[in-house]
Design a protein around this motif. Structure first.
Motif, PDB file in Angstrom:
ATOM      1  N   GLY A 114     -14.267  -5.274  22.789  1.00 24.15           N
ATOM      2  CA  GLY A 114     -14.566  -6.457  22.002  1.00 24.15           C
ATOM      3  C   GLY A 114     -13.505  -6.838  20.999  1.00 24.15           C
ATOM      4  O   GLY A 114     -13.482  -7.965  20.499  1.00 24.15           O
TER       5      GLY A 114
ATOM      6  N   CYS B 262     -17.500  -8.267  26.418  1.00 25.89           N
ATOM      7  CA  CYS B 262     -17.722  -7.155  25.499  1.00 25.89           C
ATOM      8  C   CYS B 262     -18.543  -6.088  26.213  1.00 25.89           C
ATOM      9  O   CYS B 262     -19.041  -6.303  27.324  1.00 25.89           O
ATOM     10  CB  CYS B 262     -18.433  -7.614  24.227  1.00 25.89           C
ATOM     11  SG  CYS B 262     -20.082  -8.254  24.511  1.00 25.89           S
ATOM     12  N   ARG B 263     -18.671  -4.971  25.582  1.00 24.63           N
ATOM     13  CA  ARG B 263     -19.370  -3.830  26.160  1.00 24.63           C
ATOM     14  C   ARG B 263     -20.792  -4.179  26.623  1.00 24.63           C
ATOM     15  O   ARG B 263     -21.220  -3.789  27.707  1.00 24.63           O
ATOM     16  CB  ARG B 263     -19.430  -2.726  25.118  1.00 24.63           C
ATOM     17  CG  ARG B 263     -20.334  -1.549  25.435  1.00 24.63           C
ATOM     18  CD  ARG B 263     -20.761  -0.907  24.142  1.00 24.63           C
ATOM     19  NE  ARG B 263     -21.449   0.350  24.286  1.00 24.63           N
ATOM     20  CZ  ARG B 263     -22.115   0.911  23.301  1.00 24.63           C
ATOM     21  NH1 ARG B 263     -22.155   0.331  22.108  1.00 24.63           N
ATOM     22  NH2 ARG B 263     -22.742   2.060  23.481  1.00 24.63           N
TER      23      ARG B 263
END
Length: 313
Positions: free
Chosen positions: A250, A53-54
């Motif tokens: 995500g 995810c980020r």
């Protein structure tokens, strides 16, 4: 049309090879995971796990590097993430014995073939989407990346421009589906220039690169004796990378992604810019009809806006 239910693999698969940057042997085992697990990496030499995810991105220059605050890093995840996104696989547990995912032949084809062989199964949980509501653009000195609204799924429009006569200016555009991914993007290999090798080695990169896993170009042309898999394999590989990099949002996206002279760093910058502007997106969840999960493929339907929350939003 968008998948309705979350998916995972029907069984585990394993790969061994070499890290393209570290040059060290690498093995990875990819296993099924429950709904809402997401794509999670686990280094076997650590108890720490990191979700793709980020917030986990620690580098995006020549490869995408993930790490949580305490655990060791996992590098060169972009081809594997592209395969998860391209085949609409939402949940998987990835165990790796070192710092880098093996490069294999420089493409995502082996990952896709193995996933298809064991099968992809649905869960009973609705699939969530990150729906882009307004344009988000990041510009560099020589190019740009941009996400714009697109209700028909996820579309990539990638353009590259290299001075080398074997590449030049190339463009690839398609709305992504598992069939498109398998046919057009998964077999496209990474590429590099002999003129950059010494600089990369000095910086600790490309120590495992070879003609077996990289399209190599010198001043006269392509050094690989087997040639290209596509006439425009270079831009297709850039599209493959973009699919993997944007998966760091995500959740699967409902958006059109346009880029000119992009790469990992620009792709991630666009993801970061999108998630930094809460008015630029909404989270939507597919409506799941009441029926038993089916094995082997994902159902399709319309995603509708409902209260839904990505892990880090």
């Amino acid at each position: 049309m968008n998948a309705v239910r979350q998916t995972t693999l029907a069984d585990s698969v394993a790969f061994s090879g070499v890290g393209v940057h570290s040059g060290k042997p690498a093995s990875v085992r990819i296993s099924p995971a429950a709904a809402d697990h997401g794509i999670v990496f686990h280094r076997s030499d650590s108890a720490q796990q990191v979700r793709a995810c980020r917030g986990a991105v620690r580098g995006s220059d020549l490869a995408t590097v993930l790490r949580d605050e305490a655990g060791p890093a996992v590098s060169t995840v972009e081809h594997l993430l592209a395969c998860f996104a391209g085949l609409a696989i939402d949940n998987a547990h990835v165990e790796i014995d070192g710092p880098e995912v093996p490069i294999l032949d420089g493409s995502a084809e082996a990952f896709a073939a193995a996933f298809d062989q064991v099968g992809i199964i649905e869960t009973d949980r609705a699939r969530r989407y990150l729906k882009v509501l307004k344009p988000v653009r990041v510009e560099t000195e020589n190019g740009f990346g941009e996400l714009v609204p697109y209700d028909a799924g996820f579309r990539v429009e990638i353009e590259i421009d290299f001075a080398h006569e074997m590449i030049g200016r190339q463009r690839y555009a398609a709305t992504l589906s598992p069939e498109v991914f398998r046919r057009d993007l998964a077999p496209a290999r990474t590429f590099g220039f002999v003129s950059d090798v010494e600089r990369l080695w000095q910086a600790g990169y490309a120590l495992g690169a070879s003609l077996e896993n990289t399209i190599c170009l010198d001043d006269t042309g392509i050094m690989n004796t087997d040639g290209l898999r596509y006439a425009d394999e270079f831009v297709r590989h850039k599209a493959l990378d973009a699919v993997g990099d944007l998966a760091l949002g995500g959740l699967p996206m409902m958006a059109r992604y346009r880029s000119y002279r992009g790469g990992h760093k620009l792709n991630f910058a666009v993801v970061d810019a999108l998630l930094s502007d809460r008015s630029a997106y909404e989270l939507v969840e597919a409506h799941v009809p009441a029926r038993r999960p089916l094995r082997g493929h994902a159902g399709f339907g319309i995603a509708v806006a409902v209260p839904a929350y990505a892990p880090e939003l």
